[in-house]
Design a protein around this motif. Structure first.
Motif, short mmCIF file in Angstrom:
data_model
loop_
_atom_site.label_atom_id
_atom_site.label_comp_id
_atom_site.label_asym_id
_atom_site.label_seq_id
_atom_site.Cartn_x
_atom_site.Cartn_y
_atom_site.Cartn_z
N GLY A 157 -7.78 6.23 -9.49
CA GLY A 157 -8.16 4.85 -9.77
C GLY A 157 -6.98 3.98 -10.15
N VAL A 158 -5.77 4.47 -9.85
CA VAL A 158 -4.56 3.76 -10.28
C VAL A 158 -3.47 3.89 -9.22
N ILE A 159 -2.76 2.80 -8.98
CA ILE A 159 -1.52 2.81 -8.22
C ILE A 159 -0.43 2.34 -9.17
N THR A 160 0.62 3.14 -9.32
CA THR A 160 1.72 2.75 -10.20
C THR A 160 2.94 2.38 -9.38
N GLY A 161 3.78 1.54 -9.95
CA GLY A 161 5.00 1.14 -9.27
C GLY A 161 5.79 0.17 -10.11
N ALA A 162 6.86 -0.36 -9.54
CA ALA A 162 7.71 -1.32 -10.24
C ALA A 162 7.88 -2.60 -9.41
N GLN A 163 6.92 -2.83 -8.51
CA GLN A 163 7.02 -3.97 -7.60
C GLN A 163 6.64 -5.30 -8.24
N GLY A 164 6.02 -5.27 -9.40
CA GLY A 164 5.60 -6.51 -10.05
C GLY A 164 4.72 -7.34 -9.13
N ASP A 165 5.02 -8.64 -9.08
CA ASP A 165 4.28 -9.55 -8.19
C ASP A 165 5.03 -9.81 -6.89
N GLY A 166 6.02 -8.99 -6.59
CA GLY A 166 6.80 -9.17 -5.37
C GLY A 166 5.93 -9.05 -4.13
N ARG A 167 6.16 -9.93 -3.18
CA ARG A 167 5.37 -9.90 -1.95
C ARG A 167 6.07 -9.02 -0.91
N ILE A 168 5.26 -8.30 -0.15
CA ILE A 168 5.73 -7.32 0.81
C ILE A 168 5.24 -7.73 2.19
N ASN A 169 6.15 -8.19 3.02
CA ASN A 169 5.79 -8.53 4.40
C ASN A 169 6.02 -7.31 5.28
N SER A 170 5.18 -6.32 5.11
CA SER A 170 5.32 -5.10 5.89
C SER A 170 4.69 -5.26 7.27
N ALA A 171 5.05 -4.36 8.16
CA ALA A 171 4.48 -4.31 9.51
C ALA A 171 4.31 -2.85 9.88
N SER A 172 3.50 -2.58 10.87
CA SER A 172 3.34 -1.18 11.27
C SER A 172 4.59 -0.67 11.97
N ARG A 173 4.74 0.63 11.96
CA ARG A 173 5.87 1.24 12.67
C ARG A 173 5.81 0.88 14.16
N LYS A 174 4.61 0.82 14.72
CA LYS A 174 4.44 0.46 16.13
C LYS A 174 4.91 -0.98 16.37
N ASP A 175 4.60 -1.90 15.45
CA ASP A 175 5.05 -3.28 15.58
C ASP A 175 6.57 -3.34 15.69
#
Length: 284
Positions: A157-175
């Motif tokens: 029920g938890v995801i931990t990390g240090a990303q804060g409110d940083g936005r992630i413009n990820s794309a698929s590997r296929k893209d």
């Protein structure tokens, strides 16, 4: 006849670039380079010429690049060794008379706070010094980077990390593979492509989407870079890997993975893959 080659073709990205390239040109125009050619036997069966090329055996590189006109250099996976390995490929490309190279770098390599960015900056500098016509493919993070532990995250029920409110413009590997194939085919040299997903998201938004799709509450809990590293070490990650992951996460909070130019979608001629779609695929 133009010969296109992919260095690092046996990796996950390499396979997808080969697939994209083969939708555009005949197999006879494609050379796939890998340390272990046996891993590309299925492409050899399609008519692709598979050649042995080892970043750590420079003597294999120039012969493997003989007759190649346009080369995609997919960055190696050996952290700490990549500048040396990539320099060997660049030197061999010059020796073999390769006319053009494209290189998979990191998003905003010139100013990225991610420590891994330094290896990419060194390779970009080596390409500039080589005199070879080249383009830089500065790739953002893959959607797939974020979905490998969804069952455990749902259970906790938890995801931990240090990303804060940083936005992630990820794309698929296929893209990103389709983008690399497009540039390998049409790149003119002298260009920098900042390649990222059309729509950015935060880890809190990711957790909310995972909650929606799984039907179970999942929350994002932010922590500092050192605390995140220690949590990863406690979970069994080697210390060096944990610190690399934690640094990348914290750098995200500084904007390292945000890119709103839309270059990738324009390059591949379609919208990039939303993170919600990759989550759905991972949960199937």
């Amino acid at each position: 006849m133009t010969i296109y080659a992919i260095c690092g073709a046996s990796g996950q990205l390499g396979h997808l670039v080969l697939d994209a390239l083969l939708r555009k040109v005949p197999a006879a125009n494609v050379v796939a380079l890998a340390r272990d050619p046996a891993k590309l036997a299925d492409y050899a069966a399609k008519g692709v010429e598979v050649r042995a090329a080892d970043y750590d055996a420079p003597e294999t590189l120039a012969p493997a690049l003989a007759g190649v006109d346009r080369l995609l250099l997919i960055s190696g996976s050996a952290i700490g060794q990549r500048p040396r390995q990539h320099q060997a490929v660049i030197d061999a490309a010059k020796q073999a008379g390769v006319g053009y190279m494209a290189y998979t770098s990191i998003l905003h390599a010139d100013r990225s706070p991610i420590k891994l960015g330094e290896e990419h900056r060194q390779t970009e500098a080596a390409l500039a010094a080589s005199g070879l016509s080249h383009d830089l493919l500065r790739n953002g993070w893959y959607n797939e980077n974020y979905v490998f532990s969804l069952p455990a995250q749902i259970e906790a029920g938890v995801i931990t990390g240090a990303q804060g409110d940083g936005r992630i413009n990820s794309a698929s590997r296929k893209d990103l593979a389709e983008g690399a194939a497009a540039v390998l085919l049409e790149g003119k040299g002298g260009d920098i492509y900042e390649l990222a997903g059309d729509t950015g998201w935060t880890l809190a938004e990711f957790a909310a989407e995972l909650s929606r799709q799984s039907g179970k509450p999942v929350a994002y809990v932010n922590m500092g870079e050192e605390d995140h590293a220690q949590s990863l070490i406690a979970a069994g990650f080697p210390e060096y890997a944990a610190r690399v992951i934690a640094n990348s996460a914290y750098s995200t909070s500084l904007g390292a993975l945000e890119e709103t130019g839309g270059t990738l979608g324009k390059l591949i001629g379609r919208p990039t893959t939303p993170i919600a779609e990759t989550i759905a695929e991972a949960l199937r």
